[in-house]
Write an enzyme that holds these catalytic residues in place. Structure first.
Site, PDB file in Angstrom:
ATOM      1  N   ARG A   1       0.855  -1.180   0.000  1.00 57.28           N
ATOM      2  CA  ARG A   1       0.000   0.000   0.000  1.00 57.28           C
ATOM      3  C   ARG A   1       0.890   1.229   0.000  1.00 57.28           C
ATOM      4  O   ARG A   1       1.768   1.363   0.856  1.00 57.28           O
ATOM      5  CB  ARG A   1      -0.935   0.022   1.200  1.00 57.28           C
ATOM      6  CG  ARG A   1      -1.902  -1.137   1.244  1.00 57.28           C
ATOM      7  CD  ARG A   1      -3.102  -0.824   2.117  1.00 57.28           C
ATOM      8  NE  ARG A   1      -3.947   0.184   1.479  1.00 57.28           N
ATOM      9  CZ  ARG A   1      -4.998   0.735   2.081  1.00 57.28           C
ATOM     10  NH1 ARG A   1      -5.298   0.408   3.330  1.00 57.28           N
ATOM     11  NH2 ARG A   1      -5.736   1.623   1.447  1.00 57.28           N
TER      12      ARG A   1
ATOM     13  N   ASP B   1     -13.337   1.803   8.719  1.00 57.75           N
ATOM     14  CA  ASP B   1     -13.945   1.496   7.418  1.00 57.75           C
ATOM     15  C   ASP B   1     -14.535   0.093   7.474  1.00 57.75           C
ATOM     16  O   ASP B   1     -14.177  -0.797   6.698  1.00 57.75           O
ATOM     17  CB  ASP B   1     -12.911   1.620   6.310  1.00 57.75           C
ATOM     18  CG  ASP B   1     -13.541   1.812   4.936  1.00 57.75           C
ATOM     19  OD1 ASP B   1     -14.786   1.770   4.833  1.00 57.75           O
ATOM     20  OD2 ASP B   1     -12.793   2.009   3.962  1.00 57.75           O
TER      21      ASP B   1
ATOM     22  N   ASN C   1     -14.198  -4.614   2.743  1.00 54.88           N
ATOM     23  CA  ASN C   1     -12.849  -4.613   3.314  1.00 54.88           C
ATOM     24  C   ASN C   1     -12.573  -5.906   4.079  1.00 54.88           C
ATOM     25  O   ASN C   1     -11.731  -5.924   4.979  1.00 54.88           O
ATOM     26  CB  ASN C   1     -12.662  -3.416   4.242  1.00 54.88           C
ATOM     27  CG  ASN C   1     -12.410  -2.131   3.489  1.00 54.88           C
ATOM     28  OD1 ASN C   1     -11.872  -2.142   2.387  1.00 54.88           O
ATOM     29  ND2 ASN C   1     -12.822  -1.015   4.066  1.00 54.88           N
TER      30      ASN C   1
ATOM     31  N   ASP D   1      -7.730  -2.742   5.251  1.00 51.73           N
ATOM     32  CA  ASP D   1      -7.919  -1.296   5.186  1.00 51.73           C
ATOM     33  C   ASP D   1      -8.166  -0.666   6.557  1.00 51.73           C
ATOM     34  O   ASP D   1      -9.303  -0.515   7.002  1.00 51.73           O
ATOM     35  CB  ASP D   1      -9.071  -0.954   4.243  1.00 51.73           C
ATOM     36  CG  ASP D   1      -8.963   0.475   3.712  1.00 51.73           C
ATOM     37  OD1 ASP D   1      -8.253   1.275   4.355  1.00 51.73           O
ATOM     38  OD2 ASP D   1      -9.573   0.783   2.686  1.00 51.73           O
TER      39      ASP D   1
ATOM     40  N   GLU E   1      -6.897   2.514   7.498  1.00 54.17           N
ATOM     41  CA  GLU E   1      -6.465   3.903   7.503  1.00 54.17           C
ATOM     42  C   GLU E   1      -7.436   4.836   8.216  1.00 54.17           C
ATOM     43  O   GLU E   1      -7.080   5.982   8.537  1.00 54.17           O
ATOM     44  CB  GLU E   1      -6.235   4.398   6.077  1.00 54.17           C
ATOM     45  CG  GLU E   1      -7.480   4.483   5.227  1.00 54.17           C
ATOM     46  CD  GLU E   1      -7.127   4.716   3.774  1.00 54.17           C
ATOM     47  OE1 GLU E   1      -5.942   4.926   3.477  1.00 54.17           O
ATOM     48  OE2 GLU E   1      -8.046   4.683   2.943  1.00 54.17           O
TER      49      GLU E   1
END
Length: 352
Positions: free
Chosen positions: A67, A226, A231, A244, A246
């Site tokens: 990523r 999220d 995800n 994910d 973040e």
């Protein structure tokens, strides 16, 4: 909907050579990297790359996911990308949910132009965003019992994650805990993303939150941020990897629950706009809250507030994504800035 939303201006051949040079510095001169691939169904905020690394000295192969923080010219969705924080959250979460195994974090942008992290790649299926899983595919074709098992196991991930201990100082890098701090951070993000062109509908939603603030927000937990099935990677309808991180934060459990409920509602609404049946009885508020209650013993509350907050947060993000599409010439700026919110009708109804 577009078949694929553009997220990068980087050349894959150049990136492969750079990744290989970096990997050799980490593991040995005989290490090599396969051709790079980008995922086609998910991922809007940062750049994701798939590759296989042959590691020195024994030639062992490791399937990898990298990523990368987005390049500034690609109109980043978020103002900053703390991949080091994501790396640490994955290490913490791995003790509670099947998070990907973090391999390396590289903070020095000299190698690829931006910081990046590398994690082990799992095998499985991920419900796609493009085209949405409510349009076609394996979830729509699933037996109702398998679909219900997938739903309840996924909600169970939230219950398990929310038991992670919040040791003093350990998660300071995520920012201050609590609902008020979370909403304040969202407002700052909105001002950064849309201060030059305010979106009246989102301004109304912020005012609505203040008028409907929960009397007693729930306890602070490690929030995935999220939290949605797009995800999660599944095998045989069982979660095998939570992806994910973040948007991770510390706040009430309902942050994740409201996001999970609303995000499915969003994709269901898109399907219905196109005259498709979708999955109307999947991830409903009643089912999600019941599964969470059974897994955790905690009774979720104030879901009207948290689902509306999720719709607001998603509106801020997707309006920013729309600006990226405008930047890449994929769409024109609408006459009405409220049309930057893809789920305008749904949010208007929630505020109504």
């Amino acid at each position: 909907m577009p078949e694929q939303l553009r997220t990068s201006t980087r050349d894959l051949d150049d990136l492969r050579l750079r990744v290989q040079t970096w990997l050799r510095g980490r593991t040995g001169e005989r290490s090599a990297v396969s051709e790079l691939e980008r995922p086609t169904g998910n991922g809007l905020s940062s750049e994701t790359l798939f590759f296989t690394a042959r590691l020195a000295p024994d030639g062992r192969e490791q399937r990898c996911v990298a990523r990368l923080a987005p390049a500034p010219e690609a109109v980043p969705v978020f103002p900053s990308y703390d991949l080091g924080a994501q790396f640490e959250v994955m290490r913490l979460a791995a003790g509670h949910v099947p998070a990907p195994r973090p391999l390396w974090f590289e903070p020095d942008p000299a190698h690829l132009g931006v910081p990046f992290l590398v994690m082990a790649r799992e095998e499985g299926l991920v419900p796609p965003d493009v085209m949405p899983y409510t349009f076609e595919g394996w979830l729509l074709e699933a037996d109702p019992a398998d679909l219900r098992r997938l739903q309840d196991r996924t909600v169970g991930l939230l219950a398990a994650l929310h038991t992670a201990p919040l040791s003093p100082g350990r998660l300071d890098f995520l920012g201050p805990p609590g609902l008020r701090a979370h909403v304040t951070a969202t407002r700052r993000y909105y001002d950064w993303a849309h201060g030059a062109l305010p979106v009246p509908l989102l301004e109304r939603a912020f005012a609505w939150l203040e008028d409907h603030w929960p009397a007693e927000p729930g306890p602070d937990v490690l929030s995935w941020g999220d939290a949605r099935i797009g995800n999660v990677m599944y095998r045989d309808f069982e979660p095998v990897a939570v992806l994910d991180w973040e948007m991770a934060a510390c706040g009430p459990p309902e942050l994740d629950l409201g996001w999970m409920i609303f995000l499915h509602r969003f994709f269901q609404d898109v399907a219905e706009v196109f005259g498709l049946p979708g999955l109307p009885d999947f991830l409903t508020r009643e089912q999600v809250c019941a599964a969470y209650r059974q897994a955790s013993g905690y009774e979720p509350r104030d879901l009207d507030f948290y689902e509306t907050y999720a719709a607001l947060r998603h509106g801020v993000i997707m309006a920013r994504v729309w600006h990226r599409r405008i930047h890449f010439g994929e769409q024109a700026m609408p006459d009405d800035p409220d049309d930057l919110v893809m789920h305008r009708a749904r949010l208007e109804a929630m505020l109504g």
